[in-house]
Design an enzyme around this catalytic site. Sequence first.
Site, PDB file in Angstrom:
ATOM      1  N   CYS A   1       2.757  18.730  74.765  1.00  0.00           N
ATOM      2  CA  CYS A   1       3.063  19.609  75.894  1.00  0.00           C
ATOM      3  C   CYS A   1       2.067  20.763  75.992  1.00  0.00           C
ATOM      4  O   CYS A   1       1.914  21.365  77.054  1.00  0.00           O
ATOM      5  CB  CYS A   1       4.484  20.151  75.786  1.00  0.00           C
ATOM      6  SG  CYS A   1       4.779  21.170  74.334  1.00  0.00           S
TER       7      CYS A   1
ATOM      8  N   HIS B   1     -12.296  22.512  64.614  1.00  0.00           N
ATOM      9  CA  HIS B   1     -11.203  22.526  65.582  1.00  0.00           C
ATOM     10  C   HIS B   1     -10.103  21.547  65.175  1.00  0.00           C
ATOM     11  O   HIS B   1      -8.904  21.899  65.181  1.00  0.00           O
ATOM     12  CB  HIS B   1     -11.723  22.179  66.971  1.00  0.00           C
ATOM     13  CG  HIS B   1     -10.650  22.137  68.020  1.00  0.00           C
ATOM     14  ND1 HIS B   1     -10.048  23.273  68.499  1.00  0.00           N
ATOM     15  CD2 HIS B   1     -10.044  21.093  68.649  1.00  0.00           C
ATOM     16  CE1 HIS B   1      -9.127  22.942  69.395  1.00  0.00           C
ATOM     17  NE2 HIS B   1      -9.106  21.626  69.494  1.00  0.00           N
TER      18      HIS B   1
END
Length: 423
Positions: free
Chosen positions: A50, A99
Amino acid sequence: MHLLAIGVNHKTAPVAIREQVSFGPETLPDALLDLTQQRGVREGAILSTCNRTECYCAVADTVADQEAVITWLASFHGLTPEELRPHLYAYHDREAVTHLFRVSGSLDSLVVGEPQILGQLKEAYRSAYNVGSLGPLLNRAFHHAFKVGKRVRSETDIGGQAVSVSYAAVELARRIFGDLSRSRVLLIGAGETIQLAGRHLREAGVATQLVANRTQENAEELATELEGRALTLDAVPEALGEVDVVISSTGAPTQVVERAWLERAQKRRKRQAMFLVDLAVPRDLPEDAEEVSGVYLYTVDDLQAVVEENLQTRRQEAERAEGIVEANVEEFLQWLRNQEIVPTIKAMRAKAEAIREQELERTRKRLGHVPEEMETALDKLSQALVSKLLHEPTMQLRHCSENGNGEDLIEATHQLFRLDEDS
């Protein structure tokens, strides 16, 4: 081979953009296969939650192949690259590894330290593995990321508090209603996000929890745990008139609650305050729900203020976690450099061995028949010469690789020994 990470997240794109580029379980397998058909993409994995959609790829050329992936991501979702580009980030090699490891350690999450992301990352890996879109680079990168996530959880207290997007939603409800012990709650969905919300609500003393889900069995299982009542999705319109709080997080491609249902429910409830939290991407609840009298709608983006308070208590632990990430980035990059250097050393030694055998055969022909002892001596002499001549180049290649500057030397070695001509 280079590692490329391209995506959008809660920091770079609003929910309206994130829901457009999300991948549901029904589209993910085909998307992974399609991704690996793009120019220069050798391996691919997609993480879609989400709060983020990210493509991790092993590519031949980071600059040219980055554009191919951006174009593909946009077109797959019916967008143009220009529409998507302002919200995108792209990381190459070291930055991409950093990352990925920060994501696995929940350092890049909306709520730093939340535990769900590691499971979501594992699910992304399984999806890619099942369709065969992984290769040695991404396979190693993801397994290393799992190790980082586990170390961050076990060696720091970054997850010491029960904080997540679900928890933030409950905290917001508590601020609005105060004592939740008299509140009735409808949970739509039965996934991990809703499960966490339900548990936090139970701990907050909520009187009644209704659980509605497409799969009745899953709804009943969660309702039993929460000492609540299971519903089918068909019962949601009627149930809305019985509750004060609605928290929804399903994987449905379209909204699961209609505005008309809310209007009827509020008429029954005499316009008393109804608190809606939409944690789904794409959204489950109507965007214009707040136009219904007494209805207050919050999305994942609206939870940022609640989340910020929790971040203050986690910053010190996050710094320790960043140290774990950085150490593992170096470890992974060293492995990657070794993957680059080993084939060069093998090729150099293979060429030298071929030349040695060729010259040894010529010498045998010139000398004619020689005693076996001399044959053995010539063979050992030639092996020793090759070994000594290649020792220093080999050590220099390894040394430069360990220090992170072996790329130029690898290229020079290929040119000096003309290794590519023999491949």
